[in-house]
Design an enzyme around this catalytic site. Structure first.
Site, PDB file in Angstrom:
ATOM      1  N   VAL A  32      -4.894   4.270  -1.585  1.00  0.00           N
ATOM      2  CA  VAL A  32      -5.684   2.738  -0.667  1.00  0.00           C
ATOM      3  C   VAL A  32      -4.839   1.787  -0.054  1.00  0.00           C
ATOM      4  CG1 VAL A  32      -7.661   1.163   0.452  1.00  0.00           C
ATOM      5  CG2 VAL A  32      -8.540   3.111  -0.916  1.00  0.00           C
ATOM      6  N   CYS A  33      -3.864   1.556  -1.284  1.00  0.00           N
ATOM      7  CA  CYS A  33      -2.698   1.323  -1.286  1.00  0.00           C
ATOM      8  C   CYS A  33      -1.388   1.643  -0.402  1.00  0.00           C
ATOM      9  CB  CYS A  33      -1.930   0.631  -2.518  1.00  0.00           C
ATOM     10  SG  CYS A  33      -3.384  -0.591  -3.128  1.00  0.00           S
ATOM     11  N   ALA A  34      -1.366   2.956  -0.553  1.00  0.00           N
ATOM     12  CA  ALA A  34      -0.623   3.655   0.113  1.00  0.00           C
ATOM     13  C   ALA A  34      -0.972   3.955   2.338  1.00  0.00           C
ATOM     14  CB  ALA A  34      -0.080   4.723   0.117  1.00  0.00           C
ATOM     15  N   SER A  37      -2.814   1.289   3.745  1.00  0.00           N
ATOM     16  CA  SER A  37      -2.454   0.743   3.908  1.00  0.00           C
ATOM     17  C   SER A  37      -1.061  -0.342   4.871  1.00  0.00           C
ATOM     18  CB  SER A  37      -2.644  -0.874   2.970  1.00  0.00           C
ATOM     19  OG  SER A  37      -2.049  -1.102   2.428  1.00  0.00           O
ATOM     20  N   SER A  54      -0.455  -1.487  -5.972  1.00  0.00           N
ATOM     21  CA  SER A  54       0.074  -0.361  -6.544  1.00  0.00           C
ATOM     22  C   SER A  54       0.987  -0.067  -5.005  1.00  0.00           C
ATOM     23  CB  SER A  54       0.260   0.128  -7.265  1.00  0.00           C
ATOM     24  OG  SER A  54       1.314   0.980  -7.859  1.00  0.00           O
TER      25      SER A  54
END
Length: 165
Positions: free
Chosen positions: A59-61, A63, A54
């Site tokens: 961490v997703c943001a 990436s 999500s």
């Protein structure tokens, strides 16, 4: 079934995660205009598939931000940031962050993509989302690099992914 961890706890991931040398043939996702796109949409380009649970997690943001920085320097390549988030949430994040060098795509209408890419989380608190991974495809959708990140909270190996281009 493959296993990765989330904060050290095992979670199951189903599907066949593509390995170097294999070909990805089927993939349909939804873009920010709510139109369906396939790999044919990016014909003739190399593709970095940045897949994550999500965009609303740290961490997703990160990436998406890191690949956005690198994408400006890529030749004949596109970075596709893929999650189950609604296209509205993806567009909101990119607008707020000034992200313009990557394309966000959603699996919300095409859950079969989770299985087709071998990233379908089937157990644990985020079951139904996608495992963190990076798959790099050449112009003919042959896998140049693939990484299924063993711990969901860890970032992918950006350098190895980009070096494969």
């Amino acid at each position: 079934m493959t296993q990765v961890t989330m904060m050290g706890n095992p979670i199951e991931v189903s599907g066949n995660f593509p390995q170097k040398g294999e070909k990805v043939t089927t993939l349909t996702l939804t873009n920010k205009e709510l139109a369906d796109v396939t790999l044919d949409t990016y014909a003739g380009k190399r593709k970095v598939l940045n897949i994550f649970p999500s965009i609303d997690t740290g961490v997703c943001a990160t990436s998406v931000r890191k690949f956005n920085q690198q994408a400006a320097n890529l030749k004949n390549a596109v970075v596709l940031c893929i999650s189950a988030d609604l296209p509205f949430a993806q567009a909101r994040f990119c607008g707020a962050e000034g992200i313009e060098n990557v394309e966000t795509l959603s699996t919300f209408r095409h859950k079969e993509a989770h299985e087709n890419l071998g990233v379908n989380i089937t157990t644990g608190p985020i079951a139904g989302l996608t495992a963190r991974s990076v798959i790099v495809l050449d112009e003919n959708n042959n896998v140049l690099h693939s990484e299924l990140v063993s711990e969901i909270k860890n970032e992918p190996n950006y350098e190895a992914a980009l070096a494969s281009l």
